[in-house]
Write a protein that holds these residues in place. Structure first.
Motif, PDB file in Angstrom:
ATOM      1  N   UNK A   8       1.409 115.215  49.638  1.00  0.00           N
ATOM      2  CA  UNK A   8       2.740 115.809  49.551  1.00  0.00           C
ATOM      3  C   UNK A   8       2.884 117.172  50.228  1.00  0.00           C
ATOM      4  N   UNK A   9       1.903 118.054  50.069  1.00  0.00           N
ATOM      5  CA  UNK A   9       2.020 119.410  50.612  1.00  0.00           C
ATOM      6  C   UNK A   9       1.215 119.550  51.890  1.00  0.00           C
ATOM      7  N   UNK A  10       1.807 120.167  52.905  1.00  0.00           N
ATOM      8  CA  UNK A  10       1.128 120.407  54.171  1.00  0.00           C
ATOM      9  C   UNK A  10       1.130 121.903  54.462  1.00  0.00           C
ATOM     10  N   UNK A  11       0.226 122.320  55.340  1.00  0.00           N
ATOM     11  CA  UNK A  11       0.193 123.703  55.800  1.00  0.00           C
ATOM     12  C   UNK A  11       0.827 123.763  57.178  1.00  0.00           C
ATOM     13  N   UNK A  12       1.792 124.660  57.358  1.00  0.00           N
ATOM     14  CA  UNK A  12       2.443 124.812  58.659  1.00  0.00           C
ATOM     15  C   UNK A  12       2.764 126.281  58.895  1.00  0.00           C
ATOM     16  N   UNK A  15       2.451 128.701  55.857  1.00  0.00           N
ATOM     17  CA  UNK A  15       3.065 128.326  54.587  1.00  0.00           C
ATOM     18  C   UNK A  15       2.624 126.934  54.157  1.00  0.00           C
ATOM     19  N   UNK A  16       2.596 126.736  52.842  1.00  0.00           N
ATOM     20  CA  UNK A  16       2.400 125.404  52.272  1.00  0.00           C
ATOM     21  C   UNK A  16       3.778 124.868  51.896  1.00  0.00           C
ATOM     22  N   UNK A  17       4.159 123.760  52.522  1.00  0.00           N
ATOM     23  CA  UNK A  17       5.508 123.229  52.326  1.00  0.00           C
ATOM     24  C   UNK A  17       5.441 121.741  52.047  1.00  0.00           C
ATOM     25  N   UNK A  18       6.509 121.208  51.466  1.00  0.00           N
ATOM     26  CA  UNK A  18       6.607 119.773  51.261  1.00  0.00           C
ATOM     27  C   UNK A  18       6.598 119.071  52.618  1.00  0.00           C
ATOM     28  N   UNK A  19       5.887 117.952  52.708  1.00  0.00           N
ATOM     29  CA  UNK A  19       5.741 117.292  54.011  1.00  0.00           C
ATOM     30  C   UNK A  19       7.085 116.885  54.614  1.00  0.00           C
ATOM     31  N   UNK A  20       8.067 116.579  53.768  1.00  0.00           N
ATOM     32  CA  UNK A  20       9.373 116.179  54.283  1.00  0.00           C
ATOM     33  C   UNK A  20      10.198 117.365  54.768  1.00  0.00           C
ATOM     34  N   UNK A  21       9.746 118.580  54.437  1.00  0.00           N
ATOM     35  CA  UNK A  21      10.449 119.788  54.869  1.00  0.00           C
ATOM     36  C   UNK A  21       9.790 120.454  56.063  1.00  0.00           C
ATOM     37  N   UNK A  22       8.609 119.995  56.443  1.00  0.00           N
ATOM     38  CA  UNK A  22       7.865 120.616  57.539  1.00  0.00           C
ATOM     39  C   UNK A  22       8.510 120.247  58.875  1.00  0.00           C
ATOM     40  N   UNK A  23       8.866 121.241  59.660  1.00  0.00           N
ATOM     41  CA  UNK A  23       9.555 121.021  60.939  1.00  0.00           C
ATOM     42  C   UNK A  23       8.949 121.902  62.020  1.00  0.00           C
ATOM     43  N   UNK A  24       8.930 121.383  63.257  1.00  0.00           N
ATOM     44  CA  UNK A  24       8.559 122.203  64.409  1.00  0.00           C
ATOM     45  C   UNK A  24       9.671 122.094  65.454  1.00  0.00           C
ATOM     46  N   UNK A 118      -1.056 123.482  62.027  1.00  0.00           N
ATOM     47  CA  UNK A 118      -0.654 122.511  61.003  1.00  0.00           C
ATOM     48  C   UNK A 118      -1.880 121.828  60.432  1.00  0.00           C
ATOM     49  N   UNK A 119      -1.827 121.533  59.149  1.00  0.00           N
ATOM     50  CA  UNK A 119      -2.903 120.756  58.521  1.00  0.00           C
ATOM     51  C   UNK A 119      -2.327 119.955  57.367  1.00  0.00           C
TER      52      UNK A 119
END
Length: 290
Positions: A8-12, A15-24, A118-119
């Motif tokens: 569920x959580x990714x690093x971008x 920040x650690x954010x919800x995967x559905x909120x991670x944007x580039x 990203x991770x």
């Protein structure tokens, strides 16, 4: 073999954010050019294992394309450990990707750009991979990739094309062939055993330096295998006593059929079994599992 599904959580980018909120940005050079590198590191018992090999290859790939990680190793390792903790990851791996960042579209390596970092974490069965007992099947495919395969580049269209051919054929993996010889598998390193000798292609810019490779060569010596680092053909694969692949979250998996031809009568060989058990034991020790 199963695709990596992010937890569920990714690093971008700090920040650690919800995967559905991670944007580039659509102007990220990774998106436009594939200008970046990646790594996959295994996690067992919530502990990153084989760290030395990971750091060596990760830093080498960064250096080869003039990218800098804006963290010390300790700082970035702390980030990765936090990613494991917030996702409650017990066993599986971490996917890490660094691109040159956001810049106007220019083929040259743009200077002064902040890299995109990203991770994500994913759950998987590393120690008890189901295919370790059943074995896998492969097909041979032409190796159509670029000439710097020693860099773990995110530009993977050649591998995707080859792996898709394997999927169409109902196989689990492919051995890529160039000038009549196997280079490596689609997303793993390739090995055969013949007459008590473990054979694998020597390191060069033609293959990715597999992190598990050196450990496997050392373990092979411990169980009495001779080592030959040389090219081998698909005919040698068909006639091998044993064949296997290795990669980050599979340890090693036996190959029992290639291009429809059974290897060792379709049975998993004794050396392959011994190597996997020894490797498992070493990883469990590293992960503090008694």
């Amino acid at each position: 073999m199963a695709a990596l599904i992010s937890m569920q959580k990714v690093f971008l980018n700090g920040e650690f954010v919800d995967k559905d909120s991670a944007k580039i940005s659509i102007f990220d050079r990774g998106f436009i050019f594939g200008d970046g590198i990646y790594e996959v590191v295994p996690v067992i018992n919530s502990i990153i294992v084989e760290k030395d090999g990971f750091w060596d290859r990760f830093q080498r790939s960064l250096n080869e394309i003039s990218l800098n990680l804006p963290y010390t190793n300790d700082e970035f390792e702390s980030i990765l450990n936090n990613l494991i903790e917030i996702n409650s990851l017990k066993e599986g791996g971490l996917y890490i990707q660094i691109t040159r960042g956001v810049a106007p579209r220019d083929f040259s390596f743009v200077k002064g750009v902040k890299p995109t970092i990203m991770a994500f974490a994913f759950s998987d069965s590393v120690l008890e991979h189901p295919a370790a007992k059943s074995g896998i099947t492969i097909i041979s495919t032409p190796d159509i990739r670029w000439k710097r395969r020693d860099i773990k580049s995110i530009s993977l269209l050649g591998q995707c094309y080859a792996k898709n051919q394997a999927t169409i054929a109902g196989a689990d993996e492919c051995f890529m062939v160039e000038d009549g010889y196997v280079t490596e598998a689609g997303s793993s390193s390739a090995f055969i055993i013949k007459d008590g000798t473990l054979i694998t292609k020597p390191l060069s810019n033609e293959i990715l330096p597999g992190i598990r490779r050196n450990r496997l060569l050392n373990l092979a010596k411990q169980i009495g295998l001779q080592i030959q680092e040389r090219k081998f053909s698909m005919d040698e694969v068909y006639n091998a006593d044993e064949c296997f692949i290795s990669a980050a979250t599979i340890i090693l998996l036996p190959v029992i059929k290639a291009d429809g031809k059974a290897i060792n009568g379709g049975k998993i060989g004794e050396y392959t079994t011994k190597l996997r058990e020894l490797y498992k034991r070493a990883l469990k020790l590293e992960a503090n599992i008694s």
